[in-house]
Design a protein around this motif. Sequence first.
Motif, PDB file in Angstrom:
ATOM      1  N   ALA A  67       4.390   9.582 -20.643  1.00 39.46           N
ATOM      2  CA  ALA A  67       5.519   8.717 -20.975  1.00 39.46           C
ATOM      3  C   ALA A  67       5.347   7.388 -20.254  1.00 39.46           C
ATOM      4  CB  ALA A  67       6.836   9.368 -20.561  1.00 39.46           C
ATOM      5  N   LEU A  68       5.536   6.313 -20.981  1.00 41.38           N
ATOM      6  CA  LEU A  68       5.474   4.992 -20.355  1.00 41.38           C
ATOM      7  C   LEU A  68       6.645   4.855 -19.390  1.00 41.38           C
ATOM      8  CD1 LEU A  68       4.647   2.780 -23.444  1.00 41.38           C
ATOM      9  CD2 LEU A  68       3.057   3.647 -21.725  1.00 41.38           C
ATOM     10  N   GLN A  69       6.357   4.329 -18.218  1.00 45.19           N
ATOM     11  CA  GLN A  69       7.413   4.092 -17.243  1.00 45.19           C
ATOM     12  C   GLN A  69       7.098   2.838 -16.443  1.00 45.19           C
ATOM     13  OE1 GLN A  69       7.853   7.419 -14.569  1.00 45.19           O
ATOM     14  NE2 GLN A  69       5.740   7.992 -14.740  1.00 45.19           N
ATOM     15  N   SER A  70       8.111   2.306 -15.804  1.00 47.77           N
ATOM     16  CA  SER A  70       7.916   1.110 -14.987  1.00 47.77           C
ATOM     17  C   SER A  70       8.770   1.214 -13.731  1.00 47.77           C
ATOM     18  CB  SER A  70       8.250  -0.155 -15.769  1.00 47.77           C
ATOM     19  OG  SER A  70       9.615  -0.171 -16.117  1.00 47.77           O
ATOM     20  N   GLU A  71       8.366   0.430 -12.744  1.00 45.29           N
ATOM     21  CA  GLU A  71       9.062   0.383 -11.463  1.00 45.29           C
ATOM     22  C   GLU A  71       9.023  -1.058 -10.988  1.00 45.29           C
ATOM     23  OE1 GLU A  71       9.054   3.013  -7.387  1.00 45.29           O
ATOM     24  OE2 GLU A  71       7.469   3.280  -8.852  1.00 45.29           O
ATOM     25  N   SER A  72      10.161  -1.591 -10.550  1.00 45.12           N
ATOM     26  CA  SER A  72      10.237  -2.976 -10.096  1.00 45.12           C
ATOM     27  C   SER A  72      10.323  -3.033  -8.577  1.00 45.12           C
ATOM     28  CB  SER A  72      11.447  -3.676 -10.703  1.00 45.12           C
ATOM     29  OG  SER A  72      11.303  -3.771 -12.092  1.00 45.12           O
ATOM     30  N   LEU A  73       9.604  -4.005  -8.024  1.00 47.39           N
ATOM     31  CA  LEU A  73       9.663  -4.264  -6.591  1.00 47.39           C
ATOM     32  C   LEU A  73      10.054  -5.718  -6.377  1.00 47.39           C
ATOM     33  CD1 LEU A  73       6.382  -2.586  -5.235  1.00 47.39           C
ATOM     34  CD2 LEU A  73       8.718  -1.761  -4.995  1.00 47.39           C
ATOM     35  N   ASP A  74      11.179  -5.930  -5.747  1.00 52.12           N
ATOM     36  CA  ASP A  74      11.583  -7.283  -5.384  1.00 52.12           C
ATOM     37  C   ASP A  74      10.758  -7.748  -4.190  1.00 52.12           C
ATOM     38  OD1 ASP A  74      13.561  -7.630  -7.334  1.00 52.12           O
ATOM     39  OD2 ASP A  74      15.066  -6.599  -6.109  1.00 52.12           O
ATOM     40  N   PRO A  75      10.728  -9.049  -3.922  1.00 56.92           N
ATOM     41  CA  PRO A  75      10.005  -9.546  -2.748  1.00 56.92           C
ATOM     42  C   PRO A  75      10.478  -8.818  -1.483  1.00 56.92           C
ATOM     43  CG  PRO A  75      10.669 -11.375  -4.120  1.00 56.92           C
ATOM     44  CD  PRO A  75      11.343 -10.144  -4.692  1.00 56.92           C
ATOM     45  N   GLY A  76       9.536  -8.362  -0.698  1.00 57.69           N
ATOM     46  CA  GLY A  76       9.862  -7.649   0.536  1.00 57.69           C
ATOM     47  C   GLY A  76      10.103  -6.157   0.363  1.00 57.69           C
ATOM     48  N   GLU A  77      10.191  -5.680  -0.868  1.00 60.36           N
ATOM     49  CA  GLU A  77      10.414  -4.252  -1.109  1.00 60.36           C
ATOM     50  C   GLU A  77       9.092  -3.496  -1.130  1.00 60.36           C
ATOM     51  OE1 GLU A  77      14.419  -3.249  -3.536  1.00 60.36           O
ATOM     52  OE2 GLU A  77      12.684  -3.794  -4.771  1.00 60.36           O
ATOM     53  N   SER A  78       9.197  -2.195  -0.894  1.00 63.49           N
ATOM     54  CA  SER A  78       8.013  -1.341  -0.959  1.00 63.49           C
ATOM     55  C   SER A  78       8.397   0.004  -1.561  1.00 63.49           C
ATOM     56  CB  SER A  78       7.411  -1.156   0.434  1.00 63.49           C
ATOM     57  OG  SER A  78       8.311  -0.480   1.278  1.00 63.49           O
ATOM     58  N   VAL A  79       7.374   0.732  -1.974  1.00 68.87           N
ATOM     59  CA  VAL A  79       7.541   2.083  -2.498  1.00 68.87           C
ATOM     60  C   VAL A  79       6.452   2.941  -1.873  1.00 68.87           C
ATOM     61  CG1 VAL A  79       6.132   1.607  -4.544  1.00 68.87           C
ATOM     62  CG2 VAL A  79       7.801   3.466  -4.604  1.00 68.87           C
ATOM     63  N   THR A  80       6.766   4.211  -1.604  1.00 69.01           N
ATOM     64  CA  THR A  80       5.810   5.104  -0.972  1.00 69.01           C
ATOM     65  C   THR A  80       5.543   6.295  -1.872  1.00 69.01           C
ATOM     66  OG1 THR A  80       6.519   4.432   1.236  1.00 69.01           O
ATOM     67  CG2 THR A  80       5.345   6.529   1.073  1.00 69.01           C
ATOM     68  N   TYR A  81       4.260   6.639  -2.002  1.00 64.70           N
ATOM     69  CA  TYR A  81       3.811   7.774  -2.795  1.00 64.70           C
ATOM     70  C   TYR A  81       3.189   8.794  -1.851  1.00 64.70           C
ATOM     71  CZ  TYR A  81       4.276   4.179  -6.366  1.00 64.70           C
ATOM     72  OH  TYR A  81       4.757   3.173  -7.166  1.00 64.70           O
ATOM     73  N   GLU A  82       3.417  10.082  -2.124  1.00 71.35           N
ATOM     74  CA  GLU A  82       2.967  11.161  -1.247  1.00 71.35           C
ATOM     75  C   GLU A  82       1.948  12.056  -1.943  1.00 71.35           C
ATOM     76  OE1 GLU A  82       4.269  11.446   1.886  1.00 71.35           O
ATOM     77  OE2 GLU A  82       5.743   9.858   1.610  1.00 71.35           O
ATOM     78  N   GLY A  83       1.043  12.637  -1.161  1.00 67.29           N
ATOM     79  CA  GLY A  83       0.090  13.609  -1.674  1.00 67.29           C
ATOM     80  C   GLY A  83      -0.360  14.517  -0.552  1.00 67.29           C
ATOM     81  N   LYS A  84      -0.917  15.689  -0.925  1.00 66.53           N
ATOM     82  CA  LYS A  84      -1.405  16.648   0.065  1.00 66.53           C
ATOM     83  C   LYS A  84      -2.737  17.220  -0.388  1.00 66.53           C
ATOM     84  CE  LYS A  84       2.933  18.059   1.989  1.00 66.53           C
ATOM     85  NZ  LYS A  84       4.043  18.950   1.910  1.00 66.53           N
ATOM     86  N   TRP A  85      -3.645  17.354   0.562  1.00 66.33           N
ATOM     87  CA  TRP A  85      -4.937  18.016   0.353  1.00 66.33           C
ATOM     88  C   TRP A  85      -4.855  19.343   1.083  1.00 66.33           C
ATOM     89  CZ3 TRP A  85     -10.015  16.181   3.112  1.00 66.33           C
ATOM     90  CH2 TRP A  85     -11.102  16.930   2.642  1.00 66.33           C
ATOM     91  N   GLN A  86      -4.737  20.427   0.329  1.00 67.78           N
ATOM     92  CA  GLN A  86      -4.647  21.761   0.903  1.00 67.78           C
ATOM     93  C   GLN A  86      -6.048  22.263   1.258  1.00 67.78           C
ATOM     94  OE1 GLN A  86      -1.847  23.077   1.716  1.00 67.78           O
ATOM     95  NE2 GLN A  86      -0.370  22.017   0.439  1.00 67.78           N
ATOM     96  N   ASN A  87      -6.161  22.979   2.361  1.00 69.99           N
ATOM     97  CA  ASN A  87      -7.419  23.582   2.809  1.00 69.99           C
ATOM     98  C   ASN A  87      -8.567  22.567   2.817  1.00 69.99           C
ATOM     99  OD1 ASN A  87      -6.169  26.191   2.987  1.00 69.99           O
ATOM    100  ND2 ASN A  87      -6.264  26.252   0.760  1.00 69.99           N
ATOM    101  N   PRO A  88      -8.433  21.499   3.588  1.00 70.25           N
ATOM    102  CA  PRO A  88      -9.434  20.429   3.592  1.00 70.25           C
ATOM    103  C   PRO A  88     -10.769  20.866   4.192  1.00 70.25           C
ATOM    104  CG  PRO A  88      -7.863  20.093   5.361  1.00 70.25           C
ATOM    105  CD  PRO A  88      -7.352  21.249   4.554  1.00 70.25           C
ATOM    106  N   ASP A  89     -11.830  20.202   3.747  1.00 68.95           N
ATOM    107  CA  ASP A  89     -13.163  20.419   4.304  1.00 68.95           C
ATOM    108  C   ASP A  89     -13.240  19.760   5.678  1.00 68.95           C
ATOM    109  OD1 ASP A  89     -13.826  21.544   1.858  1.00 68.95           O
ATOM    110  OD2 ASP A  89     -14.750  19.709   1.096  1.00 68.95           O
ATOM    111  N   ALA A  90     -13.860  20.454   6.613  1.00 64.38           N
ATOM    112  CA  ALA A  90     -14.038  19.893   7.953  1.00 64.38           C
ATOM    113  C   ALA A  90     -15.017  18.727   7.905  1.00 64.38           C
ATOM    114  CB  ALA A  90     -14.546  20.967   8.899  1.00 64.38           C
ATOM    115  N   GLY A  91     -14.801  17.755   8.776  1.00 64.33           N
ATOM    116  CA  GLY A  91     -15.702  16.618   8.878  1.00 64.33           C
ATOM    117  C   GLY A  91     -14.947  15.310   8.938  1.00 64.33           C
ATOM    118  N   THR A  92     -15.712  14.230   8.940  1.00 68.44           N
ATOM    119  CA  THR A  92     -15.132  12.884   8.914  1.00 68.44           C
ATOM    120  C   THR A  92     -15.274  12.352   7.499  1.00 68.44           C
ATOM    121  OG1 THR A  92     -15.746  12.535  11.219  1.00 68.44           O
ATOM    122  CG2 THR A  92     -15.246  10.570   9.913  1.00 68.44           C
TER     123      THR A  92
END
Length: 110
Positions: free
Chosen positions: A63-88
């Motif tokens: 579905a097409l969607q939009s989001e507006s950000l006024d000057p100085g505004e921000s938006v945060t998106y979240e994610g998770k990596w389950q059972n990550p591989d060891a290392g850098t």
Amino acid sequence: MTLTGSLDTRVETDRVSFSFTVANDGDDPVTLSFRDSCSADFAVLDGEDERWRWSRGRMFTQALQSESLDPGESVTYEGKWQNPDAGTHTAVATLEAENHDCEARVEIAV
């Protein structure tokens, strides 16, 4: 128009949590247009090799969607990596808007 991104990570025993913040640092409002419900994506790289991608294997509402950000505004998106591989690794967050680019990278040690 200036979008800037920052990526915060939290490494835990069984997962890595990602918080990708996109800020409008410009003087004018910005409208972000998306083709589906995937607004941001997260990937983990080992050198040039992709180890993990948040969106892989997921289905998103078409579905097409939009989001507006006024000057100085921000938006945060979240994610998770389950059972990550060891290392850098390099974590990469990408805004998936079709009309604006924004990316942030950070090194993580698991």
